[in-house]
Design a protein around this motif. Structure first.
Motif, PDB file in Angstrom:
ATOM      1  N   UNK A 127       0.848  -1.175   0.000  1.00  0.00           N
ATOM      2  CA  UNK A 127       0.000   0.000   0.000  1.00  0.00           C
ATOM      3  C   UNK A 127       0.892   1.237   0.000  1.00  0.00           C
ATOM      4  N   UNK A 128       0.397   2.311  -0.590  1.00  0.00           N
ATOM      5  CA  UNK A 128       1.111   3.597  -0.569  1.00  0.00           C
ATOM      6  C   UNK A 128       0.641   4.348   0.667  1.00  0.00           C
ATOM      7  N   UNK A 129       1.595   4.799   1.471  1.00  0.00           N
ATOM      8  CA  UNK A 129       1.304   5.491   2.721  1.00  0.00           C
ATOM      9  C   UNK A 129       1.802   6.922   2.636  1.00  0.00           C
ATOM     10  N   UNK A 130       1.038   7.829   3.227  1.00  0.00           N
ATOM     11  CA  UNK A 130       1.449   9.232   3.309  1.00  0.00           C
ATOM     12  C   UNK A 130       1.438   9.642   4.773  1.00  0.00           C
ATOM     13  N   UNK A 131       2.427  10.428   5.153  1.00  0.00           N
ATOM     14  CA  UNK A 131       2.536  10.919   6.517  1.00  0.00           C
ATOM     15  C   UNK A 131       2.364  12.429   6.494  1.00  0.00           C
ATOM     16  N   UNK A 132       1.278  12.892   7.115  1.00  0.00           N
ATOM     17  CA  UNK A 132       0.910  14.309   7.125  1.00  0.00           C
ATOM     18  C   UNK A 132       1.145  14.887   8.508  1.00  0.00           C
ATOM     19  N   UNK A 133       1.476  16.184   8.598  1.00  0.00           N
ATOM     20  CA  UNK A 133       1.599  16.808   9.915  1.00  0.00           C
ATOM     21  C   UNK A 133       0.275  16.675  10.670  1.00  0.00           C
TER      22      UNK A 133
ATOM     23  N   UNK B 138       4.492  15.001   4.469  1.00  0.00           N
ATOM     24  CA  UNK B 138       5.895  15.256   4.775  1.00  0.00           C
ATOM     25  C   UNK B 138       6.757  14.178   4.129  1.00  0.00           C
ATOM     26  N   UNK B 139       6.204  12.949   4.063  1.00  0.00           N
ATOM     27  CA  UNK B 139       6.918  11.813   3.485  1.00  0.00           C
ATOM     28  C   UNK B 139       5.906  10.787   3.019  1.00  0.00           C
ATOM     29  N   UNK B 140       6.361   9.885   2.163  1.00  0.00           N
ATOM     30  CA  UNK B 140       5.507   8.783   1.725  1.00  0.00           C
ATOM     31  C   UNK B 140       6.358   7.524   1.624  1.00  0.00           C
ATOM     32  N   UNK B 141       5.683   6.394   1.634  1.00  0.00           N
ATOM     33  CA  UNK B 141       6.366   5.107   1.545  1.00  0.00           C
ATOM     34  C   UNK B 141       5.419   4.114   0.891  1.00  0.00           C
ATOM     35  N   UNK B 142       5.973   3.049   0.355  1.00  0.00           N
ATOM     36  CA  UNK B 142       5.176   1.937  -0.160  1.00  0.00           C
ATOM     37  C   UNK B 142       5.599   0.703   0.610  1.00  0.00           C
ATOM     38  N   UNK B 143       4.622   0.049   1.233  1.00  0.00           N
ATOM     39  CA  UNK B 143       4.950  -1.175   1.970  1.00  0.00           C
ATOM     40  C   UNK B 143       5.320  -2.267   0.976  1.00  0.00           C
ATOM     41  N   UNK B 144       6.148  -3.203   1.433  1.00  0.00           N
ATOM     42  CA  UNK B 144       6.556  -4.294   0.549  1.00  0.00           C
ATOM     43  C   UNK B 144       5.464  -5.370   0.495  1.00  0.00           C
TER      44      UNK B 144
ATOM     45  N   UNK C 118       3.970  -6.330   3.648  1.00  0.00           N
ATOM     46  CA  UNK C 118       3.345  -5.256   4.408  1.00  0.00           C
ATOM     47  C   UNK C 118       4.301  -4.374   5.190  1.00  0.00           C
ATOM     48  N   UNK C 119       5.603  -4.674   5.184  1.00  0.00           N
ATOM     49  CA  UNK C 119       6.555  -3.884   5.970  1.00  0.00           C
ATOM     50  C   UNK C 119       6.865  -2.564   5.269  1.00  0.00           C
ATOM     51  N   UNK C 120       7.018  -1.517   6.070  1.00  0.00           N
ATOM     52  CA  UNK C 120       7.444  -0.225   5.526  1.00  0.00           C
ATOM     53  C   UNK C 120       8.325   0.476   6.547  1.00  0.00           C
ATOM     54  N   UNK C 121       9.140   1.391   6.051  1.00  0.00           N
ATOM     55  CA  UNK C 121       9.890   2.309   6.896  1.00  0.00           C
ATOM     56  C   UNK C 121      10.118   3.582   6.101  1.00  0.00           C
ATOM     57  N   UNK C 122      10.120   4.700   6.819  1.00  0.00           N
ATOM     58  CA  UNK C 122      10.256   5.993   6.158  1.00  0.00           C
ATOM     59  C   UNK C 122      10.918   6.969   7.126  1.00  0.00           C
ATOM     60  N   UNK C 123      11.753   7.830   6.584  1.00  0.00           N
ATOM     61  CA  UNK C 123      12.372   8.887   7.393  1.00  0.00           C
ATOM     62  C   UNK C 123      11.435  10.086   7.459  1.00  0.00           C
ATOM     63  N   UNK C 124      11.149  10.519   8.650  1.00  0.00           N
ATOM     64  CA  UNK C 124      10.416  11.768   8.872  1.00  0.00           C
ATOM     65  C   UNK C 124      11.114  12.487  10.018  1.00  0.00           C
ATOM     66  N   UNK C 125      11.114  13.807  10.003  1.00  0.00           N
ATOM     67  CA  UNK C 125      11.735  14.533  11.109  1.00  0.00           C
ATOM     68  C   UNK C 125      10.921  14.357  12.389  1.00  0.00           C
ATOM     69  N   UNK C 126      11.506  14.644  13.537  1.00  0.00           N
ATOM     70  CA  UNK C 126      10.737  14.566  14.783  1.00  0.00           C
ATOM     71  C   UNK C 126       9.475  15.413  14.686  1.00  0.00           C
ATOM     72  N   UNK C 127       8.401  14.902  15.249  1.00  0.00           N
ATOM     73  CA  UNK C 127       7.138  15.618  15.216  1.00  0.00           C
ATOM     74  C   UNK C 127       5.966  14.664  15.397  1.00  0.00           C
TER      75      UNK C 127
END
Length: 135
Positions: free
Chosen positions: A42-48, A70-76, A79-88
Motif C-alpha cells: 500500500x502507498x502510505x502518506x505521513x501528514x503533519x 511530509x513523506x511517503x512510503x510503499x509497503x513491501x 506489508x513492511x514499511x519504513x520511512x524517514x520523517x523529522x521529529x514531530x
C-alpha cells in the motif's frame, strides 16, 4: 522515522450466532468469521498532525485533507514499511487510488498522532479495513 506493518482486511468479520455456521465450511473457526487478513503493498502518506479534525466518510476515507505529506512510503509484499520523517507528530493516510484513508481507525480513534522523537523510530500497525464488515 516511522516503521511498521500494513494488514489488509477483506470480507465479513461479523460473528455468526452459534449453530448457524454454513455447512460449506470444512473447518469452521469458533467465531464463524468469513473474512481474510493479509499483509500487502500500500502507498502510505505521513501528514503533519493538526488539532483540526478532518471530515471522514462512513468507510474512513478523508474528505478534506488540508495538509501536504511530509513523506511517503510503499509497503513491501509482506506489508513492511519504513520511512524517514523529522521529529514531530503525524497522521498516516493510506492512498487507495485517488482517495486517502485513515490507517488506524480502530477503537473509533483515527485521530491519535504518531509521535516521532529525535534519533528514534516510531512503530505503527496499519489496518486497512475499508473492505471489511464488522457489524
Amino acid at each position: 522515522g516511522v516503521a511498521g506493518q500494513v494488514y489488509i482486511w477483506e470480507g465479513d468479520f461479523r460473528p455468526l450466532p452459534l449453530g448457524n455456521i454454513p455447512s460449506s465450511f470444512s473447518r469452521p473457526n469458533l467465531s464463524g468469521v468469513r473474512g481474510l487478513v493479509y499483509s500487502g503493498r500500500r502507498r502510505l502518506e505521513f501528514h503533519p498532525y493538526t488539532e483540526a479534525l478532518p471530515h471522514i466518510d462512513v468507510n474512513g476515507f478523508v474528505e478534506d485533507v488540508t495538509t501536504e505529506p511530509v513523506a511517503s512510503a510503499i509497503s513491501d509484499g509482506q506489508g513492511f514499511f519504513e520511512v524517514d520523517v523529522p521529529p514531530g507528530r503525524y497522521r498516516e493516510l493510506v492512498r487507495e487510488e485517488d482517495r486517502l484513508w485513515f490507517g488506524r481507525p480502530y477503537l473509533g480513534l483515527p485521530f491519535i498522532p504518531i509521535e516521532v522523537r529525535e534519533n528514534s523510530v516510531a512503530t505503527v500497525r496499519i489496518d486497512v479495513t475499508w473492505g471489511a464488515i464488522f457489524q
